[in-house]
Design an enzyme around this catalytic site. Sequence first.
Site, PDB file in Angstrom:
ATOM      1  N   GLU A 197      -2.882   2.817 -11.615  1.00 39.64           N
ATOM      2  CA  GLU A 197      -4.165   3.567 -11.605  1.00 39.64           C
ATOM      3  C   GLU A 197      -5.019   3.199 -10.408  1.00 39.64           C
ATOM      4  O   GLU A 197      -6.244   3.142 -10.504  1.00 39.64           O
ATOM      5  CB  GLU A 197      -4.964   3.316 -12.890  1.00 39.64           C
ATOM      6  CG  GLU A 197      -4.436   4.003 -14.102  1.00 39.64           C
ATOM      7  CD  GLU A 197      -4.192   5.474 -13.902  1.00 39.64           C
ATOM      8  OE1 GLU A 197      -4.881   6.090 -13.067  1.00 39.64           O
ATOM      9  OE2 GLU A 197      -3.294   6.013 -14.555  1.00 39.64           O
TER      10      GLU A 197
HETATM   11  C1  LIG Z   1       4.820   0.121 -14.669  1.00 38.90           C
HETATM   12  C2  LIG Z   1       4.223   1.131 -13.748  1.00 38.90           C
HETATM   13  C3  LIG Z   1       3.735   2.317 -14.269  1.00 38.90           C
HETATM   14  C4  LIG Z   1       3.212   3.290 -13.406  1.00 38.90           C
HETATM   15  N1  LIG Z   1       2.797   4.500 -13.921  1.00 38.90           N
HETATM   16  C5  LIG Z   1       2.484   5.499 -13.058  1.00 38.90           C
HETATM   17  C6  LIG Z   1       2.250   6.826 -13.538  1.00 38.90           C
HETATM   18  O1  LIG Z   1       2.282   7.100 -14.732  1.00 38.90           O
HETATM   19  N2  LIG Z   1       1.999   7.798 -12.625  1.00 38.90           N
HETATM   20  C7  LIG Z   1       1.947   7.548 -11.288  1.00 38.90           C
HETATM   21  O2  LIG Z   1       1.737   8.475 -10.514  1.00 38.90           O
HETATM   22  N3  LIG Z   1       2.140   6.293 -10.800  1.00 38.90           N
HETATM   23  C8  LIG Z   1       2.408   5.279 -11.660  1.00 38.90           C
HETATM   24  N4  LIG Z   1       2.636   4.013 -11.176  1.00 38.90           N
HETATM   25  C9  LIG Z   1       2.508   3.757  -9.763  1.00 38.90           C
HETATM   26  C10 LIG Z   1       1.300   2.923  -9.405  1.00 38.90           C
HETATM   27  O3  LIG Z   1       0.135   3.676  -9.587  1.00 38.90           O
HETATM   28  C11 LIG Z   1       1.496   2.414  -7.983  1.00 38.90           C
HETATM   29  O4  LIG Z   1       2.495   1.415  -8.063  1.00 38.90           O
HETATM   30  C12 LIG Z   1       0.221   1.886  -7.386  1.00 38.90           C
HETATM   31  O5  LIG Z   1      -0.678   2.920  -7.158  1.00 38.90           O
HETATM   32  C13 LIG Z   1       0.465   1.156  -6.067  1.00 38.90           C
HETATM   33  O6  LIG Z   1       1.286   1.898  -5.221  1.00 38.90           O
HETATM   34  P1  LIG Z   1       2.567   1.188  -4.554  1.00 38.90           P
HETATM   35  O7  LIG Z   1       3.366   0.564  -5.644  1.00 38.90           O
HETATM   36  O8  LIG Z   1       3.241   2.178  -3.692  1.00 38.90           O
HETATM   37  O9  LIG Z   1       1.970   0.014  -3.724  1.00 38.90           O
HETATM   38  P2  LIG Z   1       1.383   0.123  -2.247  1.00 38.90           P
HETATM   39  O10 LIG Z   1       0.504   1.302  -2.138  1.00 38.90           O
HETATM   40  O11 LIG Z   1       2.504  -0.017  -1.291  1.00 38.90           O
HETATM   41  O12 LIG Z   1       0.475  -1.172  -2.217  1.00 38.90           O
HETATM   42  C14 LIG Z   1       1.000  -2.485  -2.007  1.00 38.90           C
HETATM   43  C15 LIG Z   1      -0.173  -3.431  -1.782  1.00 38.90           C
HETATM   44  O13 LIG Z   1      -0.922  -3.019  -0.642  1.00 38.90           O
HETATM   45  C16 LIG Z   1      -2.276  -2.792  -1.000  1.00 38.90           C
HETATM   46  N5  LIG Z   1      -2.781  -1.627  -0.260  1.00 38.90           N
HETATM   47  C17 LIG Z   1      -2.160  -0.447  -0.032  1.00 38.90           C
HETATM   48  N6  LIG Z   1      -2.963   0.357   0.666  1.00 38.90           N
HETATM   49  C18 LIG Z   1      -4.109  -0.282   0.872  1.00 38.90           C
HETATM   50  C19 LIG Z   1      -5.331   0.025   1.519  1.00 38.90           C
HETATM   51  N7  LIG Z   1      -5.557   1.194   2.093  1.00 38.90           N
HETATM   52  N8  LIG Z   1      -6.300  -0.916   1.552  1.00 38.90           N
HETATM   53  C20 LIG Z   1      -6.127  -2.116   0.951  1.00 38.90           C
HETATM   54  N9  LIG Z   1      -4.993  -2.460   0.329  1.00 38.90           N
HETATM   55  C21 LIG Z   1      -3.996  -1.563   0.282  1.00 38.90           C
HETATM   56  C22 LIG Z   1      -2.289  -2.554  -2.492  1.00 38.90           C
HETATM   57  O14 LIG Z   1      -3.543  -2.883  -3.070  1.00 38.90           O
HETATM   58  C23 LIG Z   1      -1.160  -3.467  -2.944  1.00 38.90           C
HETATM   59  O15 LIG Z   1      -1.635  -4.765  -3.131  1.00 38.90           O
HETATM   60  C24 LIG Z   1       3.131   3.030 -12.024  1.00 38.90           C
HETATM   61  C25 LIG Z   1       3.603   1.803 -11.522  1.00 38.90           C
HETATM   62  C26 LIG Z   1       4.157   0.875 -12.353  1.00 38.90           C
HETATM   63  C27 LIG Z   1       4.701  -0.403 -11.770  1.00 38.90           C
END
Ligand SMILES: Cc1cc2nc3c(=O)[nH]c(=O)nc-3n(C[C@H](O)[C@H](O)[C@H](O)COP(=O)(O)OP(=O)(O)OC[C@H]3O[C@@H](n4cnc5c(N)ncnc54)[C@H](O)[C@@H]3O)c2cc1C
Length: 616
Positions: free
Chosen positions: A445
């Site tokens: 989220e």
């Molecule tokens: C169990 C689980 C359930 C989920 N359920 C859903 C769902 O129902 N629907 C859905 O759409 N998604 C879902 N997600 C996805 C989830 O919302 C994303 O994993 C999350 O938004 C982070 O994206 P990412 O994993 O690509 O990490 P990244 O975006 O690659 O982030 C990695 C790190 O970099 C940091 N970061 C990235 N960009 C920035 C920035 N601009 N400024 C500062 N820090 C930054 C983040 O804070 C994080 O610490 C789920 C994920 C999991 C693990």
Amino acid sequence: MAEYIIDERDVKFVLYEMLDVAQLTKSEKFGGFGKEDFDMVLESAWKLARTTLSAANADGDEHGAHLVDGVVKMPKSHHAAYKAYREGGWGATTADPEFGGQGLPYSVGIAVAEAFVGAACAFAMTPGLTNGAAGLIHSFGTPEQKALYLEKMWSGQWAGTMCLTEPSAGSAVGDLMSKAKPCGDGTYKITGTKIFISSGDQDFTENIIHLFLAKIDAPDTPKGIKGVSLFVVPKVRVNPDGGLGKSNDVVCTKIEEKMGIHGSSTAVLNFGDNGECIGYLLGEAHQGIKYMFQMMNEARIGVGVQGQSMCAGAYELARKYAKERVQGVDVRNMKDADAPRVEIVQHPDVRRMLLYQKAIAEGTRALIYSTAFYEDMSQVAPDENDRMMYHHFVELLTPICKAYSTDMGYLAATSSVQTLGGYGYCREYGVEQYVRDLKIGSIYEGTNGIQALDLVGRKLGMGGGMVLMSYLNALNSWVDAHKEDKGLAPLVQKLDAAKGKLIEVTMAFQMEGRSNPMFPVANASTYLEMFGHVQIAYLLLQQAVIADKKFAEIAKAKGVTDEAGWKKLVETHDEARYYSNKICTAAFFVNQVLPHALADAEIIMAKDRSIFDVVF
Ligand SMILES: Cc1cc2nc3c(=O)[nH]c(=O)nc-3n(C[C@H](O)[C@H](O)[C@H](O)COP(=O)(O)OP(=O)(O)OC[C@H]3O[C@@H](n4cnc5c(N)ncnc54)[C@H](O)[C@@H]3O)c2cc1C
């Protein structure tokens, strides 16, 4: 198997004695309810949470969700839980009565959510996402779309999901690649891969309604986040009469193996690999992110509930264990080999850990319930300006509900593990599952880092800074009214000092942010933590003021006037003990947690540049 324990007394204290949610029944919107209806709903929710849902929690953790021959199999115990949930009509608790909902206030719905999520977080994901997806259709759908989907979703016959994340679009949602090609008849051909989709596939329901973000494949689609549109994409096509048609070319290719929430199916979904996936635009083209934000705000408060409810559940288990586990002697009798062995709850360090957990559990409960209550008031307050103010408070506090409750809830839950010692680390007592299940709350989220950027980048400047100003004015007035209160004054004065530091840092962000935007950006997470500490201290002190008065009333009614009498009263009178503990909780938070807000201010104002200079 670990039991689920919820502090029913504290839930009622927050709802009725602190927020007075019963006042909502005087409004037209909630006029059909009385306080006794709210009580009845809560009692039934607690019963379901303690029995069927609690039983599904450990079982779902052990057996998990699996993809077997292309079909997702949910744990057996979760099927039983889903059946009970549906039969109880729980999916429709706060939903619009026009579509089969009960129309209860959001604040009561949130109290129900605490019980369900605290009892079985992984199970509660499917109903929670369905509710959010249905909410979007309710807000932005055509009358036909509402008629087709809402009742079936709120009744639990069909489920819903939120499909944002893609392999190269996580935090940066605008980078998504999914496409929607206009078919010329108002429908779209959908293609794309979504990852990490919670409840993306499951075998509870005959259909799943995916709320899907994609870019329209047309020359006039704006680039980036402004070109994102929202689509309704059913797993199984829906005929105009509401009956089910053929499969809609949505295929689950993987279920993730995770650290926690094993009973929730986190799916990789392929849409339209065979060119047969039909989607329906929701609302207007290119407004997808704006619409999704509505759901995300609700979902973010929902994730805050995960942090709060699980740390509260873990605390209750730790408290119970600490009162039963005998180990060592009272520290004052350490040299006496024959000294009686005592329960670990007697040891000062264990008491410190428990009171920390209690303060976070109750503080975040107050934070989330009050934010939900503001949402109710934003709809029913008689004065239009007040409605707007409440709406703005919800906006301001949403990132704090989400990030603070999950970050601090996680710390508190690890403290619960610590309280049990070796057994805290073992499955049998259920506390370690809370830690594993809770961790995801700071990631999905919008990660907590993204929440902090939302607070600093969007929320502080809302209405030209006027929203923050009204929040601070309310806080100022409360502090002014109570900083001379007998007994509590020293605590209120500490809140006053922390509030002063919060203002100082906020002004520094505003003054320097324009010329040096990296200053607020690099310190956003520390700022959110600081804001959270101040807000929780404010809420716990409001509770302490009420508790102080109620305790004095009990003492007066019992004719107790001296310290020995008060002590005895706390030991023998449940209500007196509850109120006295409330004051201890506020004192602990203000004396032992709130000083971190002052440290946060010092950290921010040091303007440390090491993160920019370091080479990784
Ligand atoms: C169990 C689980 C359930 C989920 N359920 C859903 C769902 O129902 N629907 C859905 O759409 N998604 C879902 N997600 C996805 C989830 O919302 C994303 O994993 C999350 O938004 C982070 O994206 P990412 O994993 O690509 O990490 P990244 O975006 O690659 O982030 C990695 C790190 O970099 C940091 N970061 C990235 N960009 C920035 C920035 N601009 N400024 C500062 N820090 C930054 C983040 O804070 C994080 O610490 C789920 C994920 C999991 C693990």
